[in-house]
Motif scaffolding. Structure first.
Motif, short mmCIF file in Angstrom:
data_model
loop_
_atom_site.label_atom_id
_atom_site.label_comp_id
_atom_site.label_asym_id
_atom_site.label_seq_id
_atom_site.Cartn_x
_atom_site.Cartn_y
_atom_site.Cartn_z
N SER A 22 1.01 -1.15 0.10
CA SER A 22 0.04 0.02 -0.16
C SER A 22 1.07 1.25 -0.09
CB SER A 22 -1.05 0.03 0.96
OG SER A 22 -0.22 0.04 2.59
N ARG A 23 0.55 2.44 -0.69
CA ARG A 23 0.95 3.52 -0.77
C ARG A 23 0.45 4.65 0.00
NH1 ARG A 23 -1.09 6.52 -4.98
NH2 ARG A 23 -2.44 5.24 -6.32
N SER A 24 1.05 5.56 0.26
CA SER A 24 0.13 6.64 1.01
C SER A 24 0.80 8.12 0.74
CB SER A 24 0.18 6.35 2.59
OG SER A 24 1.54 6.71 3.10
N ILE A 25 0.19 9.18 1.38
CA ILE A 25 0.57 10.42 1.27
C ILE A 25 1.70 10.75 1.96
CG2 ILE A 25 -1.67 11.39 0.90
CD1 ILE A 25 -1.87 12.60 3.72
N GLU A 26 2.10 9.71 2.88
CA GLU A 26 3.35 9.66 4.19
C GLU A 26 4.59 9.54 3.12
OE1 GLU A 26 2.01 6.48 5.93
OE2 GLU A 26 1.17 7.45 7.49
N GLY A 27 4.44 8.99 1.98
CA GLY A 27 5.85 8.73 1.11
C GLY A 27 6.33 7.68 1.43
N ASP A 28 5.86 6.62 2.11
CA ASP A 28 6.28 5.25 2.37
C ASP A 28 5.37 3.93 1.93
OD1 ASP A 28 4.20 5.35 4.34
OD2 ASP A 28 5.49 5.51 5.90
N ILE A 29 5.87 2.70 1.72
CA ILE A 29 5.33 1.88 1.15
C ILE A 29 5.06 0.74 2.37
CG2 ILE A 29 5.16 -0.24 -0.23
CD1 ILE A 29 7.11 1.67 -2.32
N HIS A 30 4.03 0.40 2.67
CA HIS A 30 3.67 -0.82 3.74
C HIS A 30 3.55 -1.88 3.01
CE1 HIS A 30 2.38 2.09 7.17
NE2 HIS A 30 3.10 2.77 6.27
N VAL A 31 4.06 -3.08 3.68
CA VAL A 31 4.08 -4.30 3.16
C VAL A 31 3.17 -5.14 3.93
CG1 VAL A 31 5.25 -6.51 2.41
CG2 VAL A 31 6.33 -4.01 2.12
N TRP A 32 2.16 -5.85 3.46
CA TRP A 32 1.09 -6.73 4.25
C TRP A 32 1.29 -8.09 3.98
CZ3 TRP A 32 -1.12 -3.27 7.88
CH2 TRP A 32 -1.20 -1.98 7.53
N ASP A 33 0.61 -9.02 5.11
CA ASP A 33 0.51 -10.18 5.01
C ASP A 33 -1.23 -10.42 4.94
OD1 ASP A 33 -0.51 -12.83 5.07
OD2 ASP A 33 1.37 -13.53 5.82
N PRO A 34 -1.93 -10.41 3.82
CA PRO A 34 -3.45 -10.11 3.82
C PRO A 34 -4.15 -11.45 4.41
CG PRO A 34 -2.56 -10.63 1.48
CD PRO A 34 -1.41 -10.39 2.51
N ALA A 35 -3.47 -12.57 4.39
CA ALA A 35 -4.03 -13.67 5.04
C ALA A 35 -3.71 -13.79 6.47
CB ALA A 35 -3.47 -15.01 4.74
N VAL A 38 -1.65 -8.87 9.07
CA VAL A 38 -0.48 -8.08 9.79
C VAL A 38 0.42 -7.14 8.85
CG1 VAL A 38 -0.35 -9.69 11.57
CG2 VAL A 38 1.05 -10.17 9.77
N ARG A 39 0.71 -6.28 9.48
CA ARG A 39 1.60 -5.59 8.41
C ARG A 39 3.39 -6.16 8.76
NH1 ARG A 39 2.25 0.59 9.98
NH2 ARG A 39 3.13 -0.12 11.57
N LEU A 40 3.91 -6.35 7.65
CA LEU A 40 5.45 -6.88 7.89
C LEU A 40 6.46 -6.13 7.72
CD1 LEU A 40 4.61 -9.78 5.24
CD2 LEU A 40 4.49 -9.93 7.67
N ALA A 41 6.53 -4.99 6.97
CA ALA A 41 7.27 -4.06 6.82
C ALA A 41 6.76 -2.62 6.36
CB ALA A 41 8.50 -4.66 5.96
N VAL A 42 7.66 -1.62 6.60
CA VAL A 42 7.46 -0.10 5.94
C VAL A 42 8.78 0.18 5.36
CG1 VAL A 42 6.88 2.21 6.52
CG2 VAL A 42 5.82 0.44 7.91
N TRP A 43 8.64 0.40 4.05
CA TRP A 43 9.78 0.92 3.15
C TRP A 43 9.77 2.17 3.26
CZ3 TRP A 43 8.81 -2.97 -1.60
CH2 TRP A 43 9.12 -4.08 -1.13
N GLN A 44 10.82 2.86 3.46
CA GLN A 44 11.17 4.29 3.26
C GLN A 44 12.34 4.71 2.80
OE1 GLN A 44 10.80 4.85 7.47
NE2 GLN A 44 8.83 5.97 7.41
N GLY A 45 12.68 5.98 2.42
CA GLY A 45 13.77 6.51 1.94
C GLY A 45 14.03 6.90 0.45
N CYS A 46 12.83 6.61 -0.26
CA CYS A 46 13.05 7.12 -1.86
C CYS A 46 12.30 8.37 -2.13
CB CYS A 46 12.31 6.00 -2.44
SG CYS A 46 12.67 6.14 -4.53
N HIS A 47 11.25 8.64 -1.62
CA HIS A 47 10.57 9.82 -2.15
C HIS A 47 10.25 10.83 -1.08
CE1 HIS A 47 9.51 7.39 -5.64
NE2 HIS A 47 8.83 6.53 -4.92
N ARG A 48 10.14 11.88 -1.21
CA ARG A 48 9.99 13.06 -0.36
C ARG A 48 8.50 13.62 -0.64
NH1 ARG A 48 14.36 14.42 -2.99
NH2 ARG A 48 13.66 16.05 -4.04
#
Length: 124
Positions: A22-35, A38-48
């Motif tokens: 998932s992507r958001s206005i925050e500028g990060d990507i959240h990685v989920w296990d839909p089954a 739960v959220r597995l990770a948050v990826w940051q550091g590319c976009h402002r």
């Protein structure tokens, strides 16, 4: 599945349907296990700023497009493999195939990039 601190702007599944990004206005990507829901990770550091688009390649790489005019190419494990720049305005859409990333920008251009090297092949 709570997790974002602002508006969620879009989502996409991994090729094996095991992960949801998932992507958001925050500028990060959240990685989920839909089954497991739960959220597995948050990826940051590319976009402002906002991430305006996501594309998931058949290899599992995730391509992100930012309001800041950059494009991120992320490994399936969350490493930022490449940060592409070349647009003069926000990148509002991305698509990926086995060889290329296409980007659509508010600078009225479509960029074609080599996914493996990040080289700008041409602008349309």
């Amino acid at each position: 599945m709570a997790g974002h601190q602002g508006f969620v702007l879009g989502v996409g599944f991994s090729p094996d349907d095991e992960r949801l990004y998932s992507r958001s206005i925050e500028g990060d990507i959240h990685v989920w296990d839909p089954a497991l829901k739960v959220r597995l990770a948050v990826w940051q550091g590319c976009h402002r700023g906002q991430i305006l688009s996501l594309a998931i390649a058949s290899t599992g790489e995730v391509v992100s497009a930012g309001l800041d005019g950059t494009i991120g190419i992320w490994s399936p494990g969350g490493d930022l493999n490449r940060r592409l720049s070349g647009h003069q305005a926000g990148v509002h859409g991305v698509a990926a195939n086995d060889a290329l990333v296409a980007s659509a920008s508010a600078d009225w251009r479509i960029g074609l990039w080599r996914r493996g090297t990040g080289e700008l092949v041409r602008c349309l």
